[in-house]
Write a protein that holds these residues in place. Sequence first.
Motif, PDB file in Angstrom:
ATOM      1  N   TRP A 198       1.056  -1.215  -0.367  1.00 33.11           N
ATOM      2  CA  TRP A 198       0.023   0.121   0.020  1.00 33.11           C
ATOM      3  C   TRP A 198       0.712   1.791   0.320  1.00 33.11           C
ATOM      4  O   TRP A 198       0.373   2.240  -0.241  1.00 33.11           O
ATOM      5  N   ILE A 199       2.024   0.912   0.730  1.00 32.32           N
ATOM      6  CA  ILE A 199       3.231   2.250   0.843  1.00 32.32           C
ATOM      7  C   ILE A 199       3.153   2.971   0.138  1.00 32.32           C
ATOM      8  O   ILE A 199       3.359   3.699  -0.924  1.00 32.32           O
ATOM      9  N   LYS A 200       3.315   1.808  -1.908  1.00 29.88           N
ATOM     10  CA  LYS A 200       3.785   1.762  -3.006  1.00 29.88           C
ATOM     11  C   LYS A 200       2.507   2.845  -3.966  1.00 29.88           C
ATOM     12  O   LYS A 200       3.227   2.653  -5.579  1.00 29.88           O
ATOM     13  N   GLY A 201       1.172   2.811  -3.679  1.00 27.82           N
ATOM     14  CA  GLY A 201       0.268   3.058  -4.188  1.00 27.82           C
ATOM     15  C   GLY A 201       0.003   1.825  -4.575  1.00 27.82           C
ATOM     16  O   GLY A 201      -0.461   0.413  -4.350  1.00 27.82           O
ATOM     17  N   ASP A 202      -1.051   1.596  -6.203  1.00 31.58           N
ATOM     18  CA  ASP A 202      -1.920   0.735  -6.396  1.00 31.58           C
ATOM     19  C   ASP A 202      -0.733  -0.137  -7.101  1.00 31.58           C
ATOM     20  O   ASP A 202       0.469  -0.310  -7.137  1.00 31.58           O
ATOM     21  N   ALA A 203      -1.835  -1.546  -7.088  1.00 32.71           N
ATOM     22  CA  ALA A 203      -0.707  -3.184  -7.691  1.00 32.71           C
ATOM     23  C   ALA A 203      -0.876  -2.268  -9.014  1.00 32.71           C
ATOM     24  O   ALA A 203      -1.632  -1.972  -9.708  1.00 32.71           O
ATOM     25  N   GLU A 204       0.479  -2.839  -9.079  1.00 33.43           N
ATOM     26  CA  GLU A 204       0.427  -2.811 -11.167  1.00 33.43           C
ATOM     27  C   GLU A 204       0.326  -4.302 -11.001  1.00 33.43           C
ATOM     28  O   GLU A 204       1.314  -5.244 -11.064  1.00 33.43           O
ATOM     29  N   ILE A 205      -0.649  -4.992 -11.508  1.00 36.81           N
ATOM     30  CA  ILE A 205      -1.173  -6.574 -11.730  1.00 36.81           C
ATOM     31  C   ILE A 205      -1.231  -6.675 -13.345  1.00 36.81           C
ATOM     32  O   ILE A 205      -1.047  -5.736 -14.041  1.00 36.81           O
ATOM     33  N   PHE A 206      -0.325  -7.465 -13.576  1.00 37.85           N
ATOM     34  CA  PHE A 206      -0.476  -7.882 -14.762  1.00 37.85           C
ATOM     35  C   PHE A 206      -0.061  -9.396 -16.129  1.00 37.85           C
ATOM     36  O   PHE A 206      -0.238 -10.453 -13.969  1.00 37.85           O
ATOM     37  N   SER A 207      -0.042 -10.169 -16.156  1.00 38.66           N
ATOM     38  CA  SER A 207      -0.854 -12.134 -16.194  1.00 38.66           C
ATOM     39  C   SER A 207       0.955 -12.031 -17.465  1.00 38.66           C
ATOM     40  O   SER A 207       0.430 -11.509 -18.580  1.00 38.66           O
ATOM     41  N   ILE A 208       0.724 -13.386 -17.557  1.00 35.77           N
ATOM     42  CA  ILE A 208       1.823 -13.835 -18.075  1.00 35.77           C
ATOM     43  C   ILE A 208       1.221 -15.214 -19.539  1.00 35.77           C
ATOM     44  O   ILE A 208       0.578 -16.111 -18.651  1.00 35.77           O
ATOM     45  N   VAL A 209       0.804 -14.404 -20.159  1.00 35.50           N
ATOM     46  CA  VAL A 209       0.131 -16.010 -20.766  1.00 35.50           C
ATOM     47  C   VAL A 209       0.999 -17.255 -21.597  1.00 35.50           C
ATOM     48  O   VAL A 209       2.121 -15.856 -22.723  1.00 35.50           O
ATOM     49  N   SER A 210       1.253 -17.939 -22.240  1.00 39.39           N
ATOM     50  CA  SER A 210       1.849 -18.679 -22.696  1.00 39.39           C
ATOM     51  C   SER A 210       1.477 -20.497 -23.083  1.00 39.39           C
ATOM     52  O   SER A 210       0.560 -20.717 -22.473  1.00 39.39           O
ATOM     53  N   GLY A 211       2.203 -20.558 -24.234  1.00 40.60           N
ATOM     54  CA  GLY A 211       1.068 -22.262 -24.843  1.00 40.60           C
ATOM     55  C   GLY A 211       2.858 -21.861 -26.349  1.00 40.60           C
ATOM     56  O   GLY A 211       3.425 -21.542 -26.028  1.00 40.60           O
ATOM     57  N   PHE A 212       2.204 -22.384 -26.798  1.00 44.01           N
ATOM     58  CA  PHE A 212       3.143 -22.684 -28.125  1.00 44.01           C
ATOM     59  C   PHE A 212       2.616 -22.187 -29.150  1.00 44.01           C
ATOM     60  O   PHE A 212       1.280 -21.920 -29.582  1.00 44.01           O
ATOM     61  N   GLY A 213       2.962 -21.283 -29.817  1.00 44.97           N
ATOM     62  CA  GLY A 213       3.121 -20.446 -31.018  1.00 44.97           C
ATOM     63  C   GLY A 213       2.135 -20.828 -32.221  1.00 44.97           C
ATOM     64  O   GLY A 213       2.536 -22.130 -31.761  1.00 44.97           O
ATOM     65  N   LEU A 214       2.584 -20.834 -33.108  1.00 45.77           N
ATOM     66  CA  LEU A 214       1.494 -21.193 -34.727  1.00 45.77           C
ATOM     67  C   LEU A 214       2.755 -22.002 -35.385  1.00 45.77           C
ATOM     68  O   LEU A 214       2.720 -23.026 -35.647  1.00 45.77           O
ATOM     69  N   ASP A 215       3.901 -21.796 -35.016  1.00 46.76           N
ATOM     70  CA  ASP A 215       5.272 -22.168 -35.514  1.00 46.76           C
ATOM     71  C   ASP A 215       5.922 -23.419 -34.419  1.00 46.76           C
ATOM     72  O   ASP A 215       6.396 -24.171 -34.688  1.00 46.76           O
ATOM     73  N   GLY A 216       4.966 -23.854 -33.261  1.00 46.20           N
ATOM     74  CA  GLY A 216       5.067 -24.618 -32.633  1.00 46.20           C
ATOM     75  C   GLY A 216       6.340 -24.090 -31.549  1.00 46.20           C
ATOM     76  O   GLY A 216       6.802 -25.234 -30.311  1.00 46.20           O
ATOM     77  N   LYS A 217       7.296 -23.297 -31.340  1.00 45.92           N
ATOM     78  CA  LYS A 217       7.483 -22.497 -30.501  1.00 45.92           C
ATOM     79  C   LYS A 217       7.172 -22.094 -29.211  1.00 45.92           C
ATOM     80  O   LYS A 217       6.315 -21.524 -29.847  1.00 45.92           O
ATOM     81  N   VAL A 218       7.587 -21.886 -27.832  1.00 46.93           N
ATOM     82  CA  VAL A 218       6.884 -21.428 -26.827  1.00 46.93           C
ATOM     83  C   VAL A 218       6.617 -20.251 -27.042  1.00 46.93           C
ATOM     84  O   VAL A 218       7.602 -18.817 -27.406  1.00 46.93           O
ATOM     85  N   ARG A 219       5.259 -19.258 -27.237  1.00 48.44           N
ATOM     86  CA  ARG A 219       4.294 -18.179 -26.922  1.00 48.44           C
ATOM     87  C   ARG A 219       4.457 -17.509 -25.661  1.00 48.44           C
ATOM     88  O   ARG A 219       3.779 -18.320 -24.813  1.00 48.44           O
ATOM     89  N   VAL A 220       4.925 -16.291 -25.741  1.00 47.99           N
ATOM     90  CA  VAL A 220       4.808 -15.588 -24.446  1.00 47.99           C
ATOM     91  C   VAL A 220       4.329 -14.364 -23.931  1.00 47.99           C
ATOM     92  O   VAL A 220       4.690 -13.457 -25.112  1.00 47.99           O
ATOM     93  N   ASP A 221       3.354 -14.126 -24.342  1.00 45.20           N
ATOM     94  CA  ASP A 221       2.308 -12.594 -24.107  1.00 45.20           C
ATOM     95  C   ASP A 221       2.469 -12.248 -22.515  1.00 45.20           C
ATOM     96  O   ASP A 221       2.084 -12.590 -22.163  1.00 45.20           O
TER      97      ASP A 221
END
Length: 144
Positions: A1-24
């Motif tokens: 709380w001392i630093k203000g609001d939370a900075e929330i994000f998600s890391i979405v992972s799977g395999f891209g269309l090329d078959g390689k790991v994809r991270v968004d």
Amino acid sequence: WIKGDAEIFSIVSGFGLDGKVRVDTVTHPYLNDAGTTYYPNQILVNWSQYKYNLADTVMMEDDGDTDYSALAKAIAAALLTIADLGAYVPLVDPVVDAIPSSFWTDDADFVDAWYTLARETTGTRDGAGGNGRFTFDRYWVSAL
């Protein structure tokens, strides 16, 4: 709380269309307060970018100045050794392990993880750690 609001994000992972790991990374700038229900109608997984009908997501909280693009690239580089062997492999644990150690400074916190999200996933799902809850619905975005 001392630093203000939370900075929330998600890391979405799977395999891209090329078959390689994809991270968004997907930022959630509106998630500020614990115990509050939010209704963002935000797209979490763009299924047109994934080979399989499954993806995983890890939700994080950061009070620093994270460059999410650089974080996603670092994670993807660390996951390059995971091969697409014709079957989906959950990536939550390798994603958490691949987060650069410098990211963990300034009190970045793991919030929760959702394993094996499918394109057909709908309804409310609690995170694996019981710290978060998402309600999923399908949303079709047509080309212009």
